[in-house]
Design a protein around this motif. Structure first.
Motif, PDB file in Angstrom:
ATOM      1  N   LEU B   2      -2.586  -3.375   3.521  1.00 61.11           N
ATOM      2  CA  LEU B   2      -2.512  -3.818   1.750  1.00 61.11           C
ATOM      3  C   LEU B   2      -3.312  -5.158   1.542  1.00 61.11           C
ATOM      4  CD1 LEU B   2       1.644  -4.356   3.028  1.00 61.11           C
ATOM      5  CD2 LEU B   2       0.430  -2.846   1.997  1.00 61.11           C
ATOM      6  N   ILE B  42       1.708   0.954  -6.960  1.00 66.53           N
ATOM      7  CA  ILE B  42       3.240   1.538  -6.987  1.00 66.53           C
ATOM      8  C   ILE B  42       2.800   3.121  -6.301  1.00 66.53           C
ATOM      9  CG2 ILE B  42       5.536   1.901  -7.720  1.00 66.53           C
ATOM     10  CD1 ILE B  42       5.282  -0.268  -9.430  1.00 66.53           C
ATOM     11  N   ALA B  43       2.612   3.866  -7.066  1.00 68.81           N
ATOM     12  CA  ALA B  43       2.293   5.402  -6.267  1.00 68.81           C
ATOM     13  C   ALA B  43       1.657   5.679  -4.994  1.00 68.81           C
ATOM     14  CB  ALA B  43       1.676   6.305  -7.123  1.00 68.81           C
ATOM     15  N   GLU B  48       2.887   6.234   0.902  1.00 69.84           N
ATOM     16  CA  GLU B  48       2.299   5.013   1.675  1.00 69.84           C
ATOM     17  C   GLU B  48       3.941   4.898   2.917  1.00 69.84           C
ATOM     18  OE1 GLU B  48      -0.808   2.220   1.897  1.00 69.84           O
ATOM     19  OE2 GLU B  48      -2.154   3.369   1.152  1.00 69.84           O
ATOM     20  N   GLY B  49       4.788   5.095   2.083  1.00 64.61           N
ATOM     21  CA  GLY B  49       5.840   4.872   2.512  1.00 64.61           C
ATOM     22  C   GLY B  49       6.009   3.126   2.937  1.00 64.61           C
ATOM     23  N   VAL B  50       5.337   2.403   1.848  1.00 64.35           N
ATOM     24  CA  VAL B  50       5.828   0.563   2.234  1.00 64.35           C
ATOM     25  C   VAL B  50       7.155   0.395   1.358  1.00 64.35           C
ATOM     26  CG1 VAL B  50       4.086  -1.311   1.925  1.00 64.35           C
ATOM     27  CG2 VAL B  50       3.019   0.143   2.916  1.00 64.35           C
ATOM     28  N   LEU B  51       6.444   1.851   0.596  1.00 66.34           N
ATOM     29  CA  LEU B  51       8.195   1.461  -0.330  1.00 66.34           C
ATOM     30  C   LEU B  51       8.815   2.019  -0.320  1.00 66.34           C
ATOM     31  CD1 LEU B  51       6.310   0.439  -3.775  1.00 66.34           C
ATOM     32  CD2 LEU B  51       7.378  -1.375  -2.378  1.00 66.34           C
ATOM     33  N   SER B  52      10.263   2.024   0.206  1.00 69.17           N
ATOM     34  CA  SER B  52      10.748   3.424   0.512  1.00 69.17           C
ATOM     35  C   SER B  52      11.715   4.035  -0.578  1.00 69.17           C
ATOM     36  CB  SER B  52      12.414   2.786   1.075  1.00 69.17           C
ATOM     37  OG  SER B  52      13.081   1.937   1.077  1.00 69.17           O
TER      38      SER B  52
END
Lengths: 157, 148
Positions: B2, B42-43, B48-52
């Motif tokens: 990040l 955001i996409a 990457e799975g950082v955001l579920s």
């Protein structure tokens, strides 16, 4: 909630489209006017059907690998006031009062605490303990050691 | 990995995403970004799975469903068998093993609130074990800010 609301929920519960006009895209998929979709989403946001709109980080990917369910046996007369203070701590992600189940379960306040390690979770739990003071008679932290099932909650359109 | 902008997005956008014609443009302004950059990041964070997830978080109870946290003390020599019996019920939304005498913790979710007691009764009958029900009596407001 009516049928159109449920359609909007079903279309967006997995996420919003990542395009410049996401609500228009949802409207197009559902055969609705964009203004109506936005109006209904705003109204669900106002009434609490929507908790919030934004990014939902994956705790594990951010290195928050230790998730402890901290539980506390609080004097019932003080539980609501103290619970509100615990919920306001920024490292508590869920905070509830629940019934006890004696003798095996004396705890009535549940506060989920996230940290990078168990040491960090315990440090944060000690912040809660200080906040509760003598109103807390006993406490524990339960760590999850395995996910046995995780399907999430889905509503049908 | 990040970068600082990713962190700014994760830390700044856990709520309050606007509901308007060009919401990313609006949100990008407050984060000092370009609209297209915000969408792309955001996409990527989703991929990457950082955001579920990205979008509205719905409160299932406000939609008429009912939930109940339940726990059981499952003997070690029956663990797998009992967990299977519990998980077979489609009302079991998640289930965690935890370190305690009460070692199996699951959440029941039903569209019909009356189903909660029925499912608990079924699980008790099938397993011969007690199910401790911990329905929510009060939910406290949480700030829920996870720092990246």
């Amino acid at each position: 909630m009516d049928e159109i609301d449920r359609k909007i929920v079903a279309a967006t519960q997995a996420g919003l489209p990542l395009v410049a006009q996401p609500y228009h895209k949802v409207a197009e998929e559902l055969g609705l006017e964009p203004e109506e979709v936005m109006q209904r989403i705003r109204s669900m946001d106002d009434t609490g059907v929507i908790r919030r709109i934004g990014v939902v980080p994956n705790h594990y990917k951010l290195g928050l690998n230790a998730n402890g369910m901290s539980v506390w046996d609080l004097d019932d007369a003080l539980a609501k006031d103290l619970g509100a203070k615990v919920g306001a701590l920024d490292f508590v992600s869920h905070c509830y009062l629940r019934p006890r189940s004696l003798p095996v379960w004396p705890y009535n306040l549940f506060a989920m605490v996230h940290g990078k390690s168990r040491d960090e979770v315990e440090e944060k739990a000690s912040v809660i303990a200080d906040l509760l003071g003598p109103a807390c008679r006993s406490q524990d932290i339960l760590y999850s050691t395995r996910i046995l099932k995780k399907t999430g909650l889905r509503i049908a359109a | 990995m990040l970068d600082a902008t990713d962190r700014k997005i994760i830390n700044g956008l856990q709520g309050g995403f606007p509901v308007c014609e060009r919401p990313f443009a609006e949100a990008a302004k407050t984060l000092d970004l370009e609209e297209s950059d915000l969408v792309a990041r955001i996409a990527r964070l989703r991929e990457e799975g950082v955001l579920s997830r990205f979008g509205p978080m719905y409160n299932a109870e406000a939609m008429g469903g009912a939930f109940c946290l339940c726990a059981m003390a499952v003997p070690h020599d029956r663990f797998d068998e009992v967990v299977e019996l519990v998980n077979t019920h489609e009302e079991v939304a998640h289930n965690y093993e935890r370190v305690h005498a009460l070692n199996v913790w699951f959440v029941l979710g039903t569209e019909d609130p009356q189903r909660i007691d029925a499912v608990i009764g079924e699980i008790e009958a099938e397993t011969g074990l007690n199910v401790h029900a911990f329905p929510k009596e009060h939910e406290f407001f949480v700030r829920l800010q996870v720092d990246a």
